[in-house]
Each structure stands twice: as structure tokens, then as C-alpha cells.
Enzyme design. Structure first.
Site, PDB file in Angstrom:
ATOM      1  N   LYS A 192       0.718  -1.297   0.034  1.00 49.58           N
ATOM      2  CA  LYS A 192      -0.208   0.089  -0.022  1.00 49.58           C
ATOM      3  C   LYS A 192       0.898   1.270   0.011  1.00 49.58           C
ATOM      4  O   LYS A 192       1.322   1.464   1.121  1.00 49.58           O
ATOM      5  CB  LYS A 192      -0.824   0.212   1.262  1.00 49.58           C
ATOM      6  CG  LYS A 192      -2.044   1.084   1.373  1.00 49.58           C
ATOM      7  CD  LYS A 192      -2.520   1.672   2.644  1.00 49.58           C
ATOM      8  CE  LYS A 192      -1.554   2.524   3.129  1.00 49.58           C
ATOM      9  NZ  LYS A 192      -1.287   3.884   2.672  1.00 49.58           N
ATOM     10  N   GLU A 268       9.682   1.229  10.945  1.00 45.62           N
ATOM     11  CA  GLU A 268      10.580   2.508  10.968  1.00 45.62           C
ATOM     12  C   GLU A 268       9.708   3.682  11.140  1.00 45.62           C
ATOM     13  O   GLU A 268       8.777   4.126  10.127  1.00 45.62           O
ATOM     14  CB  GLU A 268      11.325   2.617   9.339  1.00 45.62           C
ATOM     15  CG  GLU A 268      12.545   3.571   9.378  1.00 45.62           C
ATOM     16  CD  GLU A 268      12.073   5.034   9.046  1.00 45.62           C
ATOM     17  OE1 GLU A 268      12.005   5.888   9.914  1.00 45.62           O
ATOM     18  OE2 GLU A 268      11.660   5.037   7.975  1.00 45.62           O
ATOM     19  N   CYS A 302      12.076  11.573   8.242  1.00 43.81           N
ATOM     20  CA  CYS A 302      12.185  11.407   9.800  1.00 43.81           C
ATOM     21  C   CYS A 302      13.730  11.228  10.089  1.00 43.81           C
ATOM     22  O   CYS A 302      14.063  11.461  11.371  1.00 43.81           O
ATOM     23  CB  CYS A 302      11.913   9.852  10.007  1.00 43.81           C
ATOM     24  SG  CYS A 302      12.549   8.577   8.767  1.00 43.81           S
ATOM     25  N   GLU A 399       7.977  16.160  15.663  1.00 45.28           N
ATOM     26  CA  GLU A 399       8.777  16.211  14.418  1.00 45.28           C
ATOM     27  C   GLU A 399       8.385  17.538  13.547  1.00 45.28           C
ATOM     28  O   GLU A 399       7.013  17.828  13.564  1.00 45.28           O
ATOM     29  CB  GLU A 399       8.322  15.104  13.556  1.00 45.28           C
ATOM     30  CG  GLU A 399       9.269  13.907  14.041  1.00 45.28           C
ATOM     31  CD  GLU A 399       8.948  12.678  12.840  1.00 45.28           C
ATOM     32  OE1 GLU A 399       9.844  12.746  12.367  1.00 45.28           O
ATOM     33  OE2 GLU A 399       7.891  12.153  12.921  1.00 45.28           O
TER      34      GLU A 399
END
Length: 496
Positions: A192, A268, A302, A399
Site C-alpha cells: 500500500k 521504521e 524522519c 517532528e
């Protein structure tokens, strides 16, 4: 099945590249519409215009995909390592031959400058070349028990059908980083891609088919509602592994689902990377490293430097140089020549970045450069440097995922390490110093999976990518990357 593209603001070459992309559901080697007939729009973040529509899959499509992967698994596992290797090598060659077209597609759907997009195609292709070489090196072992009575024969086998879920920020490389080792190991796949940027991933599917990948080995379902596709895969009892790149919040939910069938899991997840500059560092090199660690992919990574800690004697000078460097970057449509900073991926991302900057300023930070949205269409945000950022500012614990560099002074090595580790995440960190002893001392003390020493780039297909703490489980790439897709089997054979 291809999309119709009428956006006259796209270059002719971009329109032609996008028009070649199949935009349906891909199951058992065939493209089709979603069972519901629904489709969703793909928007160019630089122009806010629709550039394609893609089939919007749901539970029925998901079940058909995972059932196909389960049915094909045994036959695919029996193929020779050399056959799997050669398929991946052909796919590598095709990716590199189409580097320009794939880069145009990627830039159009998610905004990164064309130069970066071309670099990502090469990076993505390298995962296929790397794992084509690892496919023929899957080994085993033969030893003897301590009492000498049995031989221990250890072999390695594919884990089985795998669920692969990738993000939008590196749409091609995240696909090859997962699909490459799965194919090399002999696993089938349900995949996906992210709905914000699915086109490069869909183009990859046709490349794999052209490279000779048998029907049913890779099955792809795009969707605007991830749970409607991924949850049926996880609950099916067919899938034996989940590999996910995305937020920690979603990763935790997937781990809960994986526990129901004791699935192997690679995660991850989020990051909050510190970048530490000591007063003995080469400041020119540290600034360039910070630009690389912060501005790659407009900061939407990231691994991006989220918190920049600079030793107090050089903090002001470093902030000045970094602001001069970021302020000189050319912001614009990624497809335009000379563009160095493209748009963020969507309006929601833009609003979040502005809110984080406003909060930091409200709590005492100074805007050295940027801090605003340029007056132009698209989801652009000016490269920004903030100084004197409070530890209470939200961007110190969230973040940023944007081109904002908060600079925080520190006094001692111990203080820098403490602030760097003061986060639930532990993906990457960056360290700039010319003191060899300090390099190893601080590198050892940082609670992360990857450290860049005097460099702002840590990602490489030959290296094990991954983090600790809330940044995830497992590693992708390197010699260990294929291990995530293999099980050990031990056979005891009496010595007669």
C-alpha cells in the site's frame, strides 16, 4: 489503465510521464478498477492542481490481494536465488534508464526539486541492485552438537506473504527498500503506497512486471482509508510479516494487530534527530552538514535534524551562517530549473509548520530568517532559522517535517548529550567535532540507531537503516536488511 492529464501548467514532458502510469488496483498481474469504482485525486503541491486520479481500494480489493499473495507464495519460494536476483537486476536497469521520467512524476506528485527526485530514483534503484546481490548469498550452516551425536543443519526460508506500507516523502525509495529484500528472500507482497504520492510507486509496479516478476508476487492497493485495506491484511491470517514506515502512533496500532497472529514486524517510525555542533568543529562543514540534514526533501524526513544544539562560543556565528545559507536557497516549483526548496506536501503540513514556528516565537525564540509563507500559490514555507529556542517550545518535542531549523545553545558535552537523548525517539543523530575521542564518546552515548559524524547524510542502501526506542524495530538495507524477510529452520540429523 492510464490516467488522463489535462493540466496545462505541467510541462509537456511531465504530462507525458504521468500519462504512462497505470492508476488502478494491481492484483495477480492485472490492473483493474477498485471494487467500489471509487477514485481519488493526486494533487501537485506546487500548483494545488489535480494531476491524476487513482483507484481507491477497499476491503474487497484488499482480501483479493492477500489471497493472491498467499496462493502464489509456495511457487515463488521455490524459485532459484539466481532467478530472483536477475529480476531485481533487470528492474534496477529499468529504473535507471527511466530516471528522468520517474523524477518528473515524483516532483509533480509530492514537490521535491527535480535534482533531488533524480537522486531518489538512483537511491531507490540501488536497493534493487543491492538485494539482487544478497539474494544469491542467503546462507545456512552445518555444525555438530557438543556431544558429537547429531549434525545441526540450519537453513533459511522466506517468512511468507508480507504487508508493506510506505510513506509519501520518499515514494519510490521506500518501496524498493521493502520490495527488494522481500523479492530476494522469496516472499510475496501486498503493498500500500501513500495516497498523497502514489504515482511513482505505481510506475514501479509496471517496471517489476517488465523485469519478469511473475504474476501475483507483488500486489498493490492504493486507498484514501488505510485501515480499510491494511486491517484486512493484518487480520487475514495469511500475512506473516508487516513492514511499515510512518508515524509511531500508527506503528503502535499495527504492532497490536500483528500480535493477533504473531507476525514478524519491521517498524521504521518517527524521529526527533539532534544535530550537535561543538566549538572545535569546522563551522563551514557543520553548516553544510546542517543544511543537508535539515533541508533534504524540504525537511520532510524522519532523519531530518529537528533540534540543532550548538556549543555557546560558536552558537551565534553558526546561526548567522546557517541563516545566510538557508536564506539564499531558491524556493519554487520543483520542476523549475534552479529550484532548491519545493513545497510541503499538503495544506495540513503547511499549517502545522506555521503553528510550530508561532509557538516557538511566542515562547521567546527569535526569527533569524524566514518564519513565513511566501506569497504564491502552492504549499510553500520559507526556509527558517530560529535562535534562542526554549525547551518548552513544541517543536523541540514534535517532528517539524518542514524547513525550520531551531538553534539551541549548550555549554558542556554532558548537557548536549542529555538534551539530545531527552526524547522518546531514537532514529538518527548528527555530530560535528574534530576531536576523535569526543566523536566516539558522544557517538556511543547517543541513544539512536544511526549517527552521522561530520556529515548530514546517513542513508545508504549498504547500511542498516533503523532506530531504537519509539523510532521502531528492525533494520532496512545493509547486509542485515534481508534478515527481516527470512526464518531459520534447524534440522537435527544423527551421526551414524
Amino acid at each position: 489503465m492510464t490516467t488522463n492529464v489535462s493540466d496545462l501548467r505541467l510541462s509537456q514532458r511531465a504530462r507525458e510521464a504521468i500519462a504512462t502510469v497505470s492508476t488502478g488496483i494491481f492484483i495477480d498481474g492485472q490492473w483493474s478498477e477498485a471494487a467500489s469504482g471509487a477514485r481519488f485525486n493526486v494533487v501537485n503541491p506546487a500548483t494545488e492542481e489535480v494531476i491524476a486520479t487513482v483507484a481507491d481500494g477497499g476491503p474487497e480489493d484488499a482480501l483479493r490481494a492477500i489471497e493472491t499473495a498467499g496462493r502464489v507464495q509456495k511457487d515463488w519460494a521455490r524459485t532459484t536465488p539466481r532467478d530472483r536476483s536477475e529480476i531485481l537486476r533487470r528492474a534496477y536497469d529499468l529504473l535507471m534508464a527511466r530516471q528522468d521520467e520517474l523524477a518528473l512524476i515524483m516532483t509533480s506528485e509530492m514537490g521535491k526539486p527535480l535534482t533531488e527526485a533524480k537522486g531518489e530514483v538512483a537511491y531507490a534503484a540501488e536497493f534493487f541492485r543491492w538485494f539482487s546481490e544478497e539474494a544469491v548469498r542467503i546462507g545456512g550452516d552445518v555444525t555438530t552438537t557438543g556431544d558429537g551425536k547429531n549434525r545441526i543443519i540450519v537453513s533459511r526460508e522466506p517468512v511468507g506473504p508480507c504487508v508493506l506500507v510506505t510513506p509519501w516523502n520518499f515514494p519510490l525509495a521506500m518501496g524498493t527498500r521493502k520490495i527488494g529484500p522481500a523479492i530476494a528472500a522469496g516472499c510475496t507482497v501486498v503493498f500500500k503506497p501513500a495516497n498523497l504520492a502514489p504515482l511513482a510507486s505505481l510506475a514501479l509496479v509496471d517496471i517489476l512486471a517488465e523485469a519478469g516478476l511473475p504474476k501475483g508476487v507483488v500486489n498493490v492497493v492504493c486507498t484514501t482509508k488505510a485501515s480499510s485495506v491494511v486491517s484486512p491484511w493484518m487480520a487475514s491470517g495469511i500475512a506473516r510479516k508487516i513492514s511499515f514506515t510512518g508515524s509511531t502512533e500508527v506503528g503502535v496500532r499495527l504492532l497490536e494487530q500483528a500480535s493477533q497472529h504473531v507476525m514478524r514486524s519491521s517498524m521504521e517510525l518517527g524521529g526527533n534527530a539532534p544535530l550537535i555542533v561543538f566549538d572545535d568543529a569546522d563551522l563551514d562543514r557543520a553548516v553544510e552538514g546542517a543544511v543537508a540534514a535539515k533541508m533534504r526533501n524540504m525537511g520532510e524526513a524522519c532523519t531530518a535534524a529537528n533540534r540543532i544544539f550548538v556549543q555557546r562560543p560558536v552558537a551565534e556565528e553558526f546561526a548567522r551562517r546557517l541563516a545566510a545559507r538557508l536564506g539564499s536557497l531558491s524556493v519554487g516549483d520543483g520542476s523549475e530549473p534552479g529550484t532548491e526548496v519545493g513545497p510541503l506536501v499538503e495544506e495540513k503540513a503547511l499549517r502545522k509548520v506555521q503553528e510550530l514556528v508561532d509557538d516557538a516565537v511566542h515562547k521567546g525564540a527569535n526569527v533569524v530568517c524566514g518564519g513565513n509563507r511566501p506569497d504564491r500559490p502552492g504549499y510553500f514555507y520559507s526556509p527558517t532559522v530560529l535562535s534562542d529556542v526554549s525547551a518548552e517550545a513544541n517543536l523541540m518535542t514534535e517532528e517539524i517535517f518542514g524547513p525550520v531549523a531551531p538553534v539551541v545553545p549548550f555549554d558542556t558535552e554532558e548537557e548536549a548529550v542529555r538534551m539530545a537523548n531527552d526524547t522518546p525517539w531514537g532514529l538518527a543523530a548528527y555530530l560535528f567535532t574534530q576531536d576523535v575521542d569526543r566523536s566516539f564518546r558522544v557517538g556511543d552515548a547517543l541513544e539512536v540507531g544511526m549517527v552521522g559524524l561530520n556529515t548530514g547524510i546517513v542513508s545508504n542502501p549498504a547500511a542498516p537503516f533503523g532506530g531504537v526506542k519509539a523510532s521502531g524495530l528492525g533494520r532496512e538495507g545493509g547486509r542485515v536488511g534481508i534478515d527481516e524477510f527470512l526464518e531459520y529452520k534447524y534440522m537435527a540429523v544423527p551421526r551414524v
